[in-house]
Design an enzyme around this catalytic site. Structure first.
Site, short mmCIF file in Angstrom:
data_model
loop_
_atom_site.label_atom_id
_atom_site.label_comp_id
_atom_site.label_asym_id
_atom_site.label_seq_id
_atom_site.Cartn_x
_atom_site.Cartn_y
_atom_site.Cartn_z
N ARG A 160 -3.60 5.21 -2.26
CA ARG A 160 -4.47 4.04 -2.17
C ARG A 160 -5.38 4.06 -0.93
O ARG A 160 -5.90 3.03 -0.53
CB ARG A 160 -3.61 2.77 -2.13
CG ARG A 160 -2.65 2.60 -3.29
CD ARG A 160 -2.28 1.14 -3.46
NE ARG A 160 -1.05 0.90 -4.18
CZ ARG A 160 -0.84 1.11 -5.47
NH1 ARG A 160 -1.79 1.64 -6.21
NH2 ARG A 160 0.32 0.82 -6.02
N GLU B 271 -12.40 -7.08 8.79
CA GLU B 271 -12.03 -7.46 7.42
C GLU B 271 -11.61 -8.93 7.34
O GLU B 271 -11.96 -9.64 6.39
CB GLU B 271 -10.87 -6.58 6.92
CG GLU B 271 -11.25 -5.15 6.59
CD GLU B 271 -11.90 -5.02 5.21
OE1 GLU B 271 -12.19 -6.06 4.59
OE2 GLU B 271 -12.11 -3.89 4.78
N LYS C 261 -4.68 -5.06 4.78
CA LYS C 261 -3.55 -4.43 4.10
C LYS C 261 -3.69 -2.93 4.29
O LYS C 261 -4.68 -2.33 3.86
CB LYS C 261 -3.57 -4.78 2.62
CG LYS C 261 -2.46 -4.10 1.85
CD LYS C 261 -2.43 -4.57 0.41
CE LYS C 261 -1.36 -3.85 -0.37
NZ LYS C 261 -1.33 -4.29 -1.77
N LYS D 156 -0.59 -6.94 6.62
CA LYS D 156 0.53 -6.32 5.92
C LYS D 156 0.49 -4.82 6.09
O LYS D 156 -0.57 -4.25 5.95
CB LYS D 156 0.40 -6.68 4.44
CG LYS D 156 1.34 -5.98 3.51
CD LYS D 156 1.01 -6.40 2.11
CE LYS D 156 1.88 -5.65 1.14
NZ LYS D 156 1.56 -5.99 -0.22
N TYR E 61 11.47 -10.86 2.11
CA TYR E 61 12.61 -10.81 1.17
C TYR E 61 13.88 -11.36 1.81
O TYR E 61 14.86 -11.59 1.13
CB TYR E 61 12.83 -9.36 0.69
CG TYR E 61 11.58 -8.79 0.05
CD1 TYR E 61 11.27 -9.08 -1.27
CD2 TYR E 61 10.69 -8.01 0.79
CE1 TYR E 61 10.10 -8.60 -1.85
CE2 TYR E 61 9.53 -7.52 0.22
CZ TYR E 61 9.23 -7.82 -1.10
OH TYR E 61 8.07 -7.36 -1.66
C1 PBG Z 1 -0.14 -4.49 -4.53
C2 PBG Z 1 0.96 -4.91 -3.65
C3 PBG Z 1 1.86 -4.07 -3.01
C4 PBG Z 1 2.71 -4.87 -2.27
C5 PBG Z 1 2.33 -6.19 -2.49
N1 PBG Z 1 1.22 -6.18 -3.32
C6 PBG Z 1 2.09 -2.63 -3.10
C7 PBG Z 1 1.06 -1.63 -2.88
O1 PBG Z 1 -0.03 -1.86 -2.37
O2 PBG Z 1 1.40 -0.52 -3.26
C8 PBG Z 1 3.81 -4.36 -1.40
C9 PBG Z 1 4.79 -5.35 -0.95
C10 PBG Z 1 6.02 -4.77 -0.40
O3 PBG Z 1 6.12 -3.55 -0.13
O4 PBG Z 1 6.95 -5.54 -0.19
N2 PBG Z 1 -0.49 -5.46 -5.44
#
Ligand code: PBG
Length: 319
Positions: free
Chosen positions: A214, A230, A192, A245, A310
């Site tokens: 983050r 990872e 991620k 992601k 989505y």
């Molecule tokens: C964090 C989380 C995020 C998303 C899914 N889980 C946001 C982040 O890390 O700020 C983002 C998903 C999206 O942008 O559609 N729990």
């Protein structure tokens, strides 16, 4: 071999089915709108849902042939420890029970993270007051494991940790097993990235970090080798599916993770990717249906077995 639709069908290498797609749902404990649906400005077509609206939306998704939804919670109150995440009566736990009661054959995946529940918006516990990069990994992992167990008790079919703390997959596996949930699979957000494409989600979940960013726990967008590392670590710790992601700027990472692991790979077509397509389509700049189907097919071609998007309901309707 391209001359007619039948020939093109015959040699098509990648197919897209509704069964490959997962729909994210935002469930809010205290609905702002009496209708139970609060529109998200940057994501036309996506609403924050009350629990009963979420049950309805899940039913529509199921009727369209989608196999699963993934639940994100917006609690009534946020606090420093993100207690709403591991409260047995928390919004995701309540929504899970309600959706499973109404639609037992629809898979319910639950997001395991603290950021939607902490008042500071970070994905874990803070070590000191307000210092950048101060999320404490190990104490956060304990709470994430509690959240996963609480969700499994509520009936979640699959848990999906999205926090990016080290060692959380192993800790969640152990905690689930200890509580008797030996059959509950883990979809691990293994790669991620610290991405600009989460903007609309943070508006939706009201989870923008109050300070800093983050980058101390999510991955550097420049790193592909690390993403593979990872993913392999998460498989070792017990991940059943590894997830990359965002999707579109990371198609190469999806392919590398697919080639390097022998577990199913998921990709998350995130909120910013959705918002871009919707905005361009609304401006008349592109054909939404064609763009969405091309995009989702590309994510599958890159190596994703499962696509969280989505667009899932629209795509299922078009397919
Ligand atoms: C964090 C989380 C995020 C998303 C899914 N889980 C946001 C982040 O890390 O700020 C983002 C998903 C999206 O942008 O559609 N729990």
């Amino acid at each position: 071999m391209r001359a007619t639709p039948v020939l093109r069908d015959l040699v098509r290498e990648t197919r897209l089915h509704a069964e490959d797609l997962v729909l994210p749902l935002f469930v809010e404990a205290a609905p702002q709108d009496p209708s139970g649906r609060t529109p998200i400005a940057s994501m036309p077509g996506v609403d924050r849902l009350s629990i009963s609206a979420a049950v309805q939306e899940a039913g529509e998704a199921h009727a369209l042939g989608l196999p699963a939804v993934v639940l994100f919670g917006i609690p009534e109150h946020k606090d420093a420890e993100g207690t709403g995440a591991y409260d047995d009566e928390g919004v995701v736990q309540l929504a899970t029970r309600a959706i499973k009661d109404a639609h037992p054959d629809l898979l319910v995946m639950t997001d395991v993270c603290l950021c939607e529940y902490t008042d500071h918006g970070h994905c874990g516990l803070l070590r000191g007051e307000g210092t950048e990069g101060s999320v404490d990994n190990d104490s956060s992992v304990e709470l994430l494991a509690r959240a996963a167990v609480s969700q499994a008790r509520a009936g979640a079919d699959v848990v999906a940790p999205s926090d990016m703390m080290d060692g959380r997959v192993g800790a969640i596996r152990a905690a689930l097993d200890e509580d008797g949930f030996t059959d509950t699979p883990i979809v691990a957000y293994s790669a991620k990235f610290a991405s600009a494409f989460y903007g609309p989600f943070r508006e939706a979940a009201d989870s923008t970090p109050a300070f800093g960013d983050r980058r101390a726990y999510q991955m550097d967008p420049a790193n592909g080798d690390e993403a593979v590392r990872e993913a392999l670590l998460d498989v070792q710790e017990g991940a059943d599916v590894v997830l990359v992601k965002p999707a579109l700027a990371y198609l190469d990472v999806i392919r590398r993770v697919k080639d390097a692991t022998n577990v199913p790979v998921a990709a998350y077509n995130v909120s910013g990717e959705y918002a871009m397509v919707k905005a361009a389509a609304a401006a008349g700049a592109l054909d939404e249906r064609a763009a969405v189907l091309e995009t989702l097919t590309s994510i599958r071609r890159a190596g994703a077995d499962i696509v969280i998007t989505y667009h899932a309901k629209d795509a299922a309707g078009w397919l």
